[in-house]
Write a protein that holds these residues in place. Structure first.
Motif, PDB file in Angstrom:
ATOM      1  N   TYR A 180       0.923  -1.169   0.031  1.00 41.09           N
ATOM      2  CA  TYR A 180      -0.133  -0.244   0.082  1.00 41.09           C
ATOM      3  C   TYR A 180       1.030   1.074   0.144  1.00 41.09           C
ATOM      4  CZ  TYR A 180      -3.591   3.445   1.395  1.00 41.09           C
ATOM      5  OH  TYR A 180      -4.626   4.503   1.503  1.00 41.09           O
ATOM      6  N   LYS A 181       0.772   1.924  -1.155  1.00 36.31           N
ATOM      7  CA  LYS A 181       1.738   3.145  -1.300  1.00 36.31           C
ATOM      8  C   LYS A 181       2.843   2.948  -1.296  1.00 36.31           C
ATOM      9  CE  LYS A 181      -1.970   6.391   0.021  1.00 36.31           C
ATOM     10  NZ  LYS A 181      -2.350   7.877   0.835  1.00 36.31           N
ATOM     11  N   THR A 182       3.723   3.426  -0.005  1.00 41.34           N
ATOM     12  CA  THR A 182       5.080   2.871   0.095  1.00 41.34           C
ATOM     13  C   THR A 182       5.333   2.096   1.378  1.00 41.34           C
ATOM     14  OG1 THR A 182       5.442   5.053   1.547  1.00 41.34           O
ATOM     15  CG2 THR A 182       5.701   5.451  -0.743  1.00 41.34           C
ATOM     16  N   GLY A 183       4.238   1.512   1.681  1.00 44.15           N
ATOM     17  CA  GLY A 183       4.614   0.521   2.796  1.00 44.15           C
ATOM     18  C   GLY A 183       3.697  -0.884   2.420  1.00 44.15           C
ATOM     19  N   VAL A 184       2.973  -1.415   3.595  1.00 43.77           N
ATOM     20  CA  VAL A 184       2.419  -2.542   3.531  1.00 43.77           C
ATOM     21  C   VAL A 184       1.368  -2.274   4.718  1.00 43.77           C
ATOM     22  CG1 VAL A 184       2.276  -4.969   4.183  1.00 43.77           C
ATOM     23  CG2 VAL A 184       4.252  -4.114   3.030  1.00 43.77           C
ATOM     24  N   HIS A 185       0.065  -2.741   4.257  1.00 45.52           N
ATOM     25  CA  HIS A 185      -0.970  -2.615   5.201  1.00 45.52           C
ATOM     26  C   HIS A 185      -1.651  -4.093   5.170  1.00 45.52           C
ATOM     27  CE1 HIS A 185      -4.558  -1.220   7.220  1.00 45.52           C
ATOM     28  NE2 HIS A 185      -5.366  -1.756   6.381  1.00 45.52           N
ATOM     29  N   ARG A 186      -1.546  -4.923   6.173  1.00 50.17           N
ATOM     30  CA  ARG A 186      -2.005  -6.452   6.161  1.00 50.17           C
ATOM     31  C   ARG A 186      -2.148  -6.506   7.598  1.00 50.17           C
ATOM     32  NH1 ARG A 186       2.779  -8.604   4.106  1.00 50.17           N
ATOM     33  NH2 ARG A 186       3.613  -8.376   6.187  1.00 50.17           N
ATOM     34  N   PRO A 187      -3.563  -6.040   7.829  1.00 46.32           N
ATOM     35  CA  PRO A 187      -4.211  -6.424   9.157  1.00 46.32           C
ATOM     36  C   PRO A 187      -4.403  -7.899   9.358  1.00 46.32           C
ATOM     37  CG  PRO A 187      -5.643  -4.777   7.836  1.00 46.32           C
ATOM     38  CD  PRO A 187      -4.592  -5.465   6.821  1.00 46.32           C
ATOM     39  N   THR A 188      -4.532  -8.115  10.639  1.00 45.60           N
ATOM     40  CA  THR A 188      -4.408  -9.525  11.054  1.00 45.60           C
ATOM     41  C   THR A 188      -5.845 -10.245  10.466  1.00 45.60           C
ATOM     42  OG1 THR A 188      -3.148  -8.925  13.109  1.00 45.60           O
ATOM     43  CG2 THR A 188      -4.296 -11.146  12.931  1.00 45.60           C
ATOM     44  N   TYR A 189      -5.564 -11.494   9.990  1.00 48.89           N
ATOM     45  CA  TYR A 189      -6.511 -12.310   9.296  1.00 48.89           C
ATOM     46  C   TYR A 189      -7.202 -11.763   8.114  1.00 48.89           C
ATOM     47  CZ  TYR A 189      -5.702 -14.837  13.639  1.00 48.89           C
ATOM     48  OH  TYR A 189      -5.170 -15.396  14.562  1.00 48.89           O
ATOM     49  N   SER A 190      -6.767 -10.689   7.700  1.00 58.16           N
ATOM     50  CA  SER A 190      -7.416 -10.230   6.341  1.00 58.16           C
ATOM     51  C   SER A 190      -6.835 -11.201   5.344  1.00 58.16           C
ATOM     52  CB  SER A 190      -6.855  -8.681   5.995  1.00 58.16           C
ATOM     53  OG  SER A 190      -5.462  -8.895   5.966  1.00 58.16           O
ATOM     54  N   ARG A 191      -7.401 -11.035   3.975  1.00 58.41           N
ATOM     55  CA  ARG A 191      -6.870 -11.892   3.106  1.00 58.41           C
ATOM     56  C   ARG A 191      -5.609 -11.585   2.762  1.00 58.41           C
ATOM     57  NH1 ARG A 191      -6.216 -10.844  -2.269  1.00 58.41           N
ATOM     58  NH2 ARG A 191      -7.160  -8.705  -2.099  1.00 58.41           N
ATOM     59  N   GLU A 192      -4.919 -10.541   2.538  1.00 59.62           N
ATOM     60  CA  GLU A 192      -3.710 -10.504   2.412  1.00 59.62           C
ATOM     61  C   GLU A 192      -2.669 -11.088   3.363  1.00 59.62           C
ATOM     62  OE1 GLU A 192      -5.922  -7.846   2.630  1.00 59.62           O
ATOM     63  OE2 GLU A 192      -5.687  -6.967   0.506  1.00 59.62           O
ATOM     64  N   ASP A 193      -3.332 -10.924   4.880  1.00 60.89           N
ATOM     65  CA  ASP A 193      -2.587 -11.430   5.852  1.00 60.89           C
ATOM     66  C   ASP A 193      -2.466 -13.087   5.737  1.00 60.89           C
ATOM     67  OD1 ASP A 193      -1.206 -11.753   8.339  1.00 60.89           O
ATOM     68  OD2 ASP A 193      -3.001 -12.289   9.238  1.00 60.89           O
TER      69      ASP A 193
END
Length: 70
Positions: free
Chosen positions: A41-54
């Motif tokens: 996400y943008k210049t970092g990572v957004h991966r909330p716990t138990y999300s699809r990405e996580d």
């Protein structure tokens, strides 16, 4: 003067098997960059716990560990 310990200034390291493993920097950076793609996400990572990405990142990591026999 030379030290009587087999590993010089580091007497707490008693055996060769206790030494730090050598790191393949290229492989490590490749893996970190691949891992960062999950939830990028943008210049970092957004991966909330138990999300699809996580969950996808955890699955990918599990496969990497299994490939290494861990």
């Amino acid at each position: 003067p030379p030290c009587a310990e087999p590993f010089g200034r580091f007497p707490f390291i008693r055996e060769k098997s206790q030494r730090m493993p050598r790191i393949n920097a290229e492989r490590l950076l490749f893996a970190l960059r691949r891992f960062a793609k999950f939830g990028a996400y943008k210049t970092g990572v957004h991966r909330p716990t138990y999300s699809r990405e996580d969950m996808e990142s955890r699955h990918w990591l599990m496969i990497q560990y299994e490939a290494l026999g861990l």
